[in-house]
Write a protein that holds these residues in place. Structure first.
Motif, PDB file in Angstrom:
ATOM      1  N   ILE A 180       3.125  16.953 -11.795  1.00 52.15           N
ATOM      2  CA  ILE A 180       1.856  17.676 -11.834  1.00 52.15           C
ATOM      3  C   ILE A 180       1.898  18.841 -10.853  1.00 52.15           C
ATOM      4  O   ILE A 180       1.605  19.985 -11.216  1.00 52.15           O
ATOM      5  CB  ILE A 180       0.686  16.721 -11.503  1.00 52.15           C
TER       6      ILE A 180
ATOM      7  N   ALA B  74      -4.590   9.595  -0.523  1.00 52.82           N
ATOM      8  CA  ALA B  74      -3.557   9.302   0.483  1.00 52.82           C
ATOM      9  C   ALA B  74      -2.218   9.903   0.079  1.00 52.82           C
ATOM     10  O   ALA B  74      -1.513  10.527   0.888  1.00 52.82           O
ATOM     11  CB  ALA B  74      -3.418   7.798   0.661  1.00 52.82           C
ATOM     12  N   ALA B  75      -1.882   9.739  -1.220  1.00 59.13           N
ATOM     13  CA  ALA B  75      -0.596  10.264  -1.697  1.00 59.13           C
ATOM     14  C   ALA B  75      -0.561  11.783  -1.556  1.00 59.13           C
ATOM     15  O   ALA B  75       0.461  12.355  -1.158  1.00 59.13           O
ATOM     16  CB  ALA B  75      -0.375   9.862  -3.149  1.00 59.13           C
TER      17      ALA B  75
ATOM     18  N   PHE C 193       0.026  12.585   1.956  1.00 57.86           N
ATOM     19  CA  PHE C 193       1.456  12.322   2.182  1.00 57.86           C
ATOM     20  C   PHE C 193       2.297  13.502   1.721  1.00 57.86           C
ATOM     21  O   PHE C 193       3.182  13.970   2.437  1.00 57.86           O
ATOM     22  CB  PHE C 193       1.854  11.081   1.359  1.00 57.86           C
TER      23      PHE C 193
ATOM     24  N   LEU D 156      -4.140   7.642 -13.027  1.00 59.36           N
ATOM     25  CA  LEU D 156      -3.714   6.237 -13.040  1.00 59.36           C
ATOM     26  C   LEU D 156      -4.915   5.303 -13.074  1.00 59.36           C
ATOM     27  O   LEU D 156      -4.942   4.327 -13.834  1.00 59.36           O
ATOM     28  CB  LEU D 156      -2.858   5.939 -11.803  1.00 59.36           C
TER      29      LEU D 156
ATOM     30  N   LEU E 227      -6.149   6.071  -3.287  1.00 60.71           N
ATOM     31  CA  LEU E 227      -4.694   6.060  -3.135  1.00 60.71           C
ATOM     32  C   LEU E 227      -4.112   7.452  -3.416  1.00 60.71           C
ATOM     33  O   LEU E 227      -3.209   7.911  -2.725  1.00 60.71           O
ATOM     34  CB  LEU E 227      -4.072   5.038  -4.087  1.00 60.71           C
ATOM     35  N   GLY E 228      -4.673   8.091  -4.449  1.00 57.56           N
ATOM     36  CA  GLY E 228      -4.218   9.437  -4.784  1.00 57.56           C
ATOM     37  C   GLY E 228      -4.491  10.406  -3.657  1.00 57.56           C
ATOM     38  O   GLY E 228      -3.661  11.270  -3.341  1.00 57.56           O
TER      39      GLY E 228
ATOM     40  N   MET F  12       2.591   1.744  -3.269  1.00 54.77           N
ATOM     41  CA  MET F  12       1.641   2.276  -4.256  1.00 54.77           C
ATOM     42  C   MET F  12       1.467   3.789  -4.067  1.00 54.77           C
ATOM     43  O   MET F  12       1.479   4.558  -5.033  1.00 54.77           O
ATOM     44  CB  MET F  12       0.298   1.554  -4.024  1.00 54.77           C
ATOM     45  N   ILE F  13       1.314   4.173  -2.799  1.00 55.27           N
ATOM     46  CA  ILE F  13       1.134   5.603  -2.506  1.00 55.27           C
ATOM     47  C   ILE F  13       2.379   6.388  -2.899  1.00 55.27           C
ATOM     48  O   ILE F  13       2.303   7.474  -3.467  1.00 55.27           O
ATOM     49  CB  ILE F  13       0.790   5.794  -1.007  1.00 55.27           C
ATOM     50  N   GLU F  14       3.553   5.781  -2.621  1.00 54.26           N
ATOM     51  CA  GLU F  14       4.801   6.455  -2.996  1.00 54.26           C
ATOM     52  C   GLU F  14       4.885   6.643  -4.506  1.00 54.26           C
ATOM     53  O   GLU F  14       5.343   7.685  -4.989  1.00 54.26           O
ATOM     54  CB  GLU F  14       6.006   5.637  -2.509  1.00 54.26           C
TER      55      GLU F  14
ATOM     56  N   PHE G  12      -7.814   3.953  -7.118  1.00 58.51           N
ATOM     57  CA  PHE G  12      -6.662   4.834  -7.329  1.00 58.51           C
ATOM     58  C   PHE G  12      -6.929   6.255  -6.847  1.00 58.51           C
ATOM     59  O   PHE G  12      -6.011   6.932  -6.417  1.00 58.51           O
ATOM     60  CB  PHE G  12      -6.253   4.818  -8.807  1.00 58.51           C
TER      61      PHE G  12
ATOM     62  N   GLY H 220      -1.644  15.003  -6.075  1.00 58.41           N
ATOM     63  CA  GLY H 220      -1.768  13.607  -5.662  1.00 58.41           C
ATOM     64  C   GLY H 220      -3.079  13.006  -6.142  1.00 58.41           C
ATOM     65  O   GLY H 220      -3.114  11.901  -6.711  1.00 58.41           O
TER      66      GLY H 220
ATOM     67  N   ILE I   7      -4.989  14.103  -8.597  1.00 58.64           N
ATOM     68  CA  ILE I   7      -5.005  14.038 -10.070  1.00 58.64           C
ATOM     69  C   ILE I   7      -4.201  12.827 -10.554  1.00 58.64           C
ATOM     70  O   ILE I   7      -4.638  12.076 -11.422  1.00 58.64           O
ATOM     71  CB  ILE I   7      -4.424  15.338 -10.680  1.00 58.64           C
ATOM     72  N   ALA I   8      -3.023  12.625  -9.946  1.00 63.98           N
ATOM     73  CA  ALA I   8      -2.186  11.497 -10.360  1.00 63.98           C
ATOM     74  C   ALA I   8      -2.920  10.184 -10.101  1.00 63.98           C
ATOM     75  O   ALA I   8      -2.929   9.292 -10.966  1.00 63.98           O
ATOM     76  CB  ALA I   8      -0.863  11.530  -9.600  1.00 63.98           C
ATOM     77  N   GLY I   9      -3.552  10.073  -8.924  1.00 60.67           N
ATOM     78  CA  GLY I   9      -4.300   8.851  -8.610  1.00 60.67           C
ATOM     79  C   GLY I   9      -5.447   8.652  -9.578  1.00 60.67           C
ATOM     80  O   GLY I   9      -5.638   7.546 -10.129  1.00 60.67           O
TER      81      GLY I   9
ATOM     82  N   ILE J  32       2.364   6.860  -6.638  1.00 60.09           N
ATOM     83  CA  ILE J  32       1.440   7.934  -7.041  1.00 60.09           C
ATOM     84  C   ILE J  32       1.995   9.291  -6.636  1.00 60.09           C
ATOM     85  O   ILE J  32       1.921  10.263  -7.384  1.00 60.09           O
ATOM     86  CB  ILE J  32       0.049   7.700  -6.411  1.00 60.09           C
ATOM     87  N   SER J  33       2.605   9.320  -5.459  1.00 62.63           N
ATOM     88  CA  SER J  33       3.215  10.566  -4.993  1.00 62.63           C
ATOM     89  C   SER J  33       4.291  11.035  -5.965  1.00 62.63           C
ATOM     90  O   SER J  33       4.404  12.215  -6.272  1.00 62.63           O
ATOM     91  CB  SER J  33       3.789  10.343  -3.597  1.00 62.63           C
TER      92      SER J  33
ATOM     93  N   LEU K 270       0.833  -1.201   0.000  1.00 59.53           N
ATOM     94  CA  LEU K 270       0.000   0.000   0.000  1.00 59.53           C
ATOM     95  C   LEU K 270       0.871   1.256   0.000  1.00 59.53           C
ATOM     96  O   LEU K 270       0.675   2.167  -0.818  1.00 59.53           O
ATOM     97  CB  LEU K 270      -0.905  -0.020   1.242  1.00 59.53           C
TER      98      LEU K 270
ATOM     99  N   ILE L 178       4.445  10.228  -9.165  1.00 59.36           N
ATOM    100  CA  ILE L 178       3.794  10.670 -10.410  1.00 59.36           C
ATOM    101  C   ILE L 178       3.193  12.068 -10.242  1.00 59.36           C
ATOM    102  O   ILE L 178       3.145  12.853 -11.189  1.00 59.36           O
ATOM    103  CB  ILE L 178       2.719   9.645 -10.830  1.00 59.36           C
ATOM    104  N   SER L 179       2.749  12.344  -9.005  1.00 62.98           N
ATOM    105  CA  SER L 179       2.131  13.650  -8.783  1.00 62.98           C
ATOM    106  C   SER L 179       3.147  14.790  -8.781  1.00 62.98           C
ATOM    107  O   SER L 179       2.776  15.946  -8.864  1.00 62.98           O
ATOM    108  CB  SER L 179       1.363  13.644  -7.462  1.00 62.98           C
TER     109      SER L 179
END
Lengths: 180, 253, 62
Positions: free
Chosen positions: B173, C39-40, C43, C15, C36-37, B162-164, C33, C8, C10-12, B166-167, B159, B169-170
């Motif tokens: 952005i 959460a990201a 983060f 994806l 998850l986004g 996965m978050i890392e 996702f 975060g 948008i990326a989630g 997405i982080s 988990l 990828i963000s």
């Protein structure tokens, strides 16, 4: 990363409506192209020409400053050494002068001492001679005193008794008087 | 100007030369392209002309150039270490490009290239591609350790990983949206308040001229603020670039 | 700061949308996702605020 955005949003028909200009996807390809050219040119200019030159200038300056600081340090050390040497020779000269003065003072002192001693000895001699003369005179005088006393005593007795005493009796009387 | 109060008008691209079309996209040299090349020209002129004498005791312009050099260099060293200096030309180009484009935007009537998402996104994509390519080239698959934090219990590791991801990828952005949104919002606000002055003056006559002082004061204050934002956002972009590059250099925290 | 969070999400979302497109699991991928986004994004914000200090946080705007 740029690719999916361009292809997905580029599918919208152009001029469908007056889109918000920053999101007008039909301009993206053109924007990207000119961006790539402009930024590529900038990167090339910076990395090949400008930055190496600035780096060299800054490095040269820091080298120069370091060298100048070294020079300054060296000169300071030299002047420090010269100052120390000067202090040392000054101290030496000082000591020497002191020694000479002491020596001179000692020599002069010894000379005057000798002179004084000679003088004192001379004076002592003179004093001794004078004392001797005085004591001789005293003894002589004392001897004369006895004669005068005898004469005076004889005269006194003659006047009192009308006849001169015997010489031996006067002598004995004088001896008695002296003894008492 | 067609509508002086329209705050969106200033972001419109105008074709100066057209080079034909590729698919739906017209390839044209626009006012944005002109400003991009002007920025490149100004930076090149500044850095090359000012350092032409290679003076040991720098003049005013040379000091400025050297100050920017030292500033970016210390930022890179501070965030990515001495190893990060291999990216110094890239980071310096990025910083100067964004800074000059942002400041260009503060000239009245000038076009703000950084208020277009595609440009800021291209800049951010360059950064992230550099991180990815250098990371994999230097560390191979060890680079993937970046996404697997240490000291996490095994049952939530997938988990967190996965978050890392997405982080990560963000990052491009947020990097591009931050710069774009700041410039866009700032310029729209500025335009709106400046528009109020004209509206009040033309709509309310003499009284409007007096009341118009309020938005005028706001515009002056906002201009000062936007100048600060222009410099600050260039710096933020640069320092985040350095932080991301540091990940490429040292992925396994 | 807000752009960290938005990015975060948008990326989630992006994806998840891709995931659904490729595997035809719509809308399951998007939901998962997006979460998850979310959460990201959180983060990212926490990291940017320097609470974890993982990336050597520096103060910056929005």
């Amino acid at each position: 990363m740029a690719q999916p955005i361009v292809t997905t949003t580029g599918a919208t028909p152009p001029g469908a409506k007056a889109a918000f200009p920053p999101f007008a996807s039909e301009t993206f390809a053109s924007q990207l192209l000119w961006f790539a050219l402009a930024f590529g040119l900038l990167y090339w200019l910076m990395s090949r020409i400008a930055l190496p030159r600035i780096g060299t200038i800054i490095e040269e300056r820091s080298n120069r400053i370091a060298a100048d600081l070294d020079d300054a340090q060296r000169l300071k050390d030299e002047s420090d050494a010269a100052a120390t040497a000067y202090e040392k020779s000054l101290a030496e000269a000082h000591d020497k002068a002191k020694a000479i003065a002491q020596e001179t003072r000692d020599a002069l002192g010894a000379e005057s001492n000798a002179k004084r001693n000679a003088l004192e000895a001379q004076l002592a001699d003179k004093i001794a001679a004078s004392e001797a003369a005085i004591s001789a005179r005293t003894a002589e005088a004392m001897a004369s005193v006895r004669g005068i006393a005898a004469e005076a005593a004889t005269a006194i007795v003659e006047r009192l008794t009308g006849r001169a005493p015997e010489r031996a009796a006067v002598e004995a009387a004088l001896d008695r008087a002296r003894a008492s | 100007m067609a509508s002086p109060i329209d705050p969106i008008h200033q972001f419109e691209l105008k074709n100066l030369f057209s080079f034909g079309r590729i698919g739906n996209s017209e390839i044209a040299f626009t006012n944005a392209s002109l400003f991009m090349f002007s920025a490149v020209g100004i930076i090149a002129l500044l850095t090359l002309l000012a350092t032409r004498d290679r003076a040991v005791v720098p003049g005013r312009m040379q000091s400025l150039v050297e100050m920017s050099y030292e500033f970016v260099a210390s930022t890179v060293r501070g965030s990515a270490g001495q190893e990060g200096m291999r990216f110094f030309p890239f980071v310096f180009s990025l910083f100067m490009f964004i800074l000059v484009l942002n400041l260009f935007g503060m000239i009245p009537g000038a076009f703000t290239v950084t208020s277009h998402i595609i440009v800021t996104f291209a800049l951010a994509a360059l950064v992230i591609l550099t991180v990815l390519i250098y990371g994999f080239w230097k560390h191979g698959l060890h680079f993937l350790k970046l996404f697997v934090p240490s000291g996490v219990p095994i049952y939530i590791l997938p988990l967190v990983t996965m978050i890392e991801v997405i982080s990560f990828i963000s990052r491009p952005i947020s990097l591009s949206v931050r710069l774009f949104a700041n410039m866009l919002a700032g310029h729209i606000t500025l335009k709106v308040f400046a528009g109020f002055i004209g509206m009040l003056a033309t709509g309310l006559g003499a009284f409007g001229w007096i009341v118009g002082i309020l938005p005028l004061g706001m515009t002056v204050a906002l201009t000062a603020l936007e100048l600060l934002v222009a410099v600050l956002q260039a710096y933020v972009f640069t320092i985040l670039t350095c932080i991301y590059l540091n990940d490429a250099l040292h992925p396994g925290h | 700061m807000s752009s960290e969070f938005v990015a975060g999400v948008i990326a989630g979302g992006g994806l998840g949308w891709l995931f659904d497109r490729l595997l035809g699991t719509s809308p399951g991928g998007l939901i998962v996702f997006l979460l998850l986004g979310f959460a990201a994004g959180t983060f990212n914000v926490v990291r940017a605020a320097g609470a974890t200090g993982k990336t050597g946080s520096k103060p910056y705007r929005s």
